[in-house]
Design an enzyme around this catalytic site. Structure first.
Site, PDB file in Angstrom:
ATOM      1  N   CYS A  32       0.830  -1.211   0.000  1.00 45.39           N
ATOM      2  CA  CYS A  32       0.000   0.000   0.000  1.00 45.39           C
ATOM      3  C   CYS A  32       0.861   1.256   0.000  1.00 45.39           C
ATOM      4  O   CYS A  32       1.313   1.716   1.056  1.00 45.39           O
ATOM      5  CB  CYS A  32      -0.925  -0.005   1.215  1.00 45.39           C
ATOM      6  N   CYS A  35      -0.486   4.145   2.039  1.00 48.79           N
ATOM      7  CA  CYS A  35      -0.277   4.050   3.491  1.00 48.79           C
ATOM      8  C   CYS A  35       1.177   4.329   3.851  1.00 48.79           C
ATOM      9  O   CYS A  35       1.457   4.972   4.862  1.00 48.79           O
ATOM     10  CB  CYS A  35      -0.637   2.656   3.998  1.00 48.79           C
ATOM     11  N   ASP A  36       2.117   3.828   3.048  1.00 46.64           N
ATOM     12  CA  ASP A  36       3.515   3.796   3.481  1.00 46.64           C
ATOM     13  C   ASP A  36       4.468   4.677   2.670  1.00 46.64           C
ATOM     14  O   ASP A  36       5.641   4.812   3.038  1.00 46.64           O
ATOM     15  CB  ASP A  36       4.032   2.341   3.445  1.00 46.64           C
TER      16      ASP A  36
END
Ligand code: FAD
Ligand code: NAP
Length: 326
Positions: free
Chosen positions: A136, A139-140
């Site tokens: 992801c 997200c990261d």
């Protein structure tokens, strides 16, 4: 003490399919209960801009899903934060048991459990998950400011992830096992013209390499699929974007599945191999896998559940047939 909760229609999953089914089932006065699962809002909550949801030129995925949830609540859906751990479809009422201990019973069920990211299955990938290996970018990606990253895959997700990562990373290498991408042309065009992106065609990743103290990725080892030649690509982040697998674990021994685990539905319908059990969205769709198609199937599932329940009710109201010979 564990609770038992009955509803005419139980909806499992809170992506576009689940919330759309909830809106239609609520408006049909079926008073549905929707169990959200561990990813409230589904896959769109891990992306940024959604550019193909009709009516919004551009909308953030998480915002769209908050709006869908609010819509489902506003028309009367009971939304429950729980995850279904087992399901018994062998007899009606159907029974589902949540992690919370609650038992859900229902006369019809709409399964909208979607799909989950696929992994390469390498031991080194598993070892560095959360320590440089991710599925992801949204997200990261932020953690890789000014650093080099690698993305593997050739579909829309891989290209979008690679483009998103150019906002942070100094260089993004996209590794793909063939010499052409399956992503939409408009995305490919954006990728090819981005100066931070390099593409390594015809390569598979065979190992994630890194350090253990502290644990972190330092590169990936890629192999040319035709020549076998090995290339080491230095990177701090490795993003796996090779597609998704349908979340059909709950029903794998109860419903007909095909194409790697997608639930089979009847033509032009969301009806499954068990009457009263309907499946919608990415759980059943190995071709389109879009928010709008999932929502469309959620609508179909609710309308079909309504019809199914009405037919059941009618059948129960019929007087028992009297044998004329008696
Ligand atoms: P999902 O969105 O997958 O939701 C599944 C739901 O089921 C989740 O809420 C989960 O918590 C729940 N669930 C699963 N198991 C259980 C259980 N056991 N008990 C209870 N609940 C459970 N599509 C587009 O149209 N446009 C885009 O721009 C786009 N961008 C994307 C970007 C990314 C990074 C990804 C991964 C996908 C993207 N897609 C896009 C595809 C789109 O997100 C999916 O097609 C869509 O979300 C599928 O909806 P769904 O309702 O079938 O399932
Ligand atoms: P996908 O379309 O199935 O693509 C998966 C990619 O990963 C393919 O290029 C595939 O290679 C590669 N791959 C698969 N297994 C691999 C392995 N073991 N090793 C190396 N490479 C591997 O999946 P997706 O990109 O996640 O997209 C899923 C669905 O969501 C699609 O329908 C897509 O349209 C939709 N989506 C839409 C948007 C959007 O509309 N903007 C954004 C994201 C996703 P091959 O090409 O060789 O098969």
């Amino acid at each position: 003490m564990s609770e038992t909760k009955y509803s005419k229609v139980l909806i499992v999953g809170s992506g576009p399919a689940g919330y759309t089914a909830a809106v239609y089932a609520s408006r049909a006065m079926l008073e549905p209960v929707l169990v959200q699962g561990i990813q409230p809002g589904g896959q769109l909550t891990i992306t940024t801009e959604v550019e193909n949801w009709p009516g919004d030129t551009e909308v953030q995925g998480p915002d769209l899903m908050v709006r869908m949830e609010a819509h489902a609540r506003a028309v009367g859906t009971e939304i429950i934060s729980d995850h279904i751990q087992s399901l018994d479809l062998s007899k009606r009422p159907f029974t589902a048991v949540g992690d919370s201990g609650t038992t859900y019973t229902c006369d019809a069920i709409i399964l909208a459990t979607g799909a989950q990211a696929k992994w390469l299955g390498l031991p080194s990938e598993e070892h560095f998950k959360g320590f440089g290996v991710s599925a992801c970018a949204t997200c990261d990606g932020f953690f890789y400011r000014g650093q080099e990253v690698v993305v593997i895959g050739g579909g829309n997700t891989a290209v979008e992830e690679a483009l998103f990562l150019t906002n942070f990373a100094s260089k993004v290498t996209l590794v793909h096992r063939r010499d052409s991408l399956r992503a939409e042309k408009i995305l490919q065009h954006r990728l090819f013209k981005n100066p931070k992106v390099e593409i390594l065609w015809d390569h598979s990743v065979e190992e994630v390499v890194g350090a253990d103290n502290p644990r972190g990725v330092e590169g990936v080892r890629a192999r040319h699929v035709k020549t076998g030649e090995i290339t080491e690509i230095p990177c701090k982040g490795f993003f796996v974007a090779i597609g998704h697998a349908p979340a059909s674990e709950l029903v794998k021994d109860q419903l007909d599945l095909h194409n790697g685990g997608y639930v089979v539905t009847k033509p032009d319908s969301t009806a499954t191999s068990i009457p009263g059990v309907f499946a919608a969205g990415d759980l059943t769709d190995h071709i389109y896998r879009q928010a709008v198609t999932s929502a469309g199937m959620g609508c179909m599932a609710a309308l079909e559940a309504e019809k199914f329940l009405a037919e059941q009710e009618e059948a129960e109201e019929q007087p028992a047939t009297v044998d004329a010979a008696e």
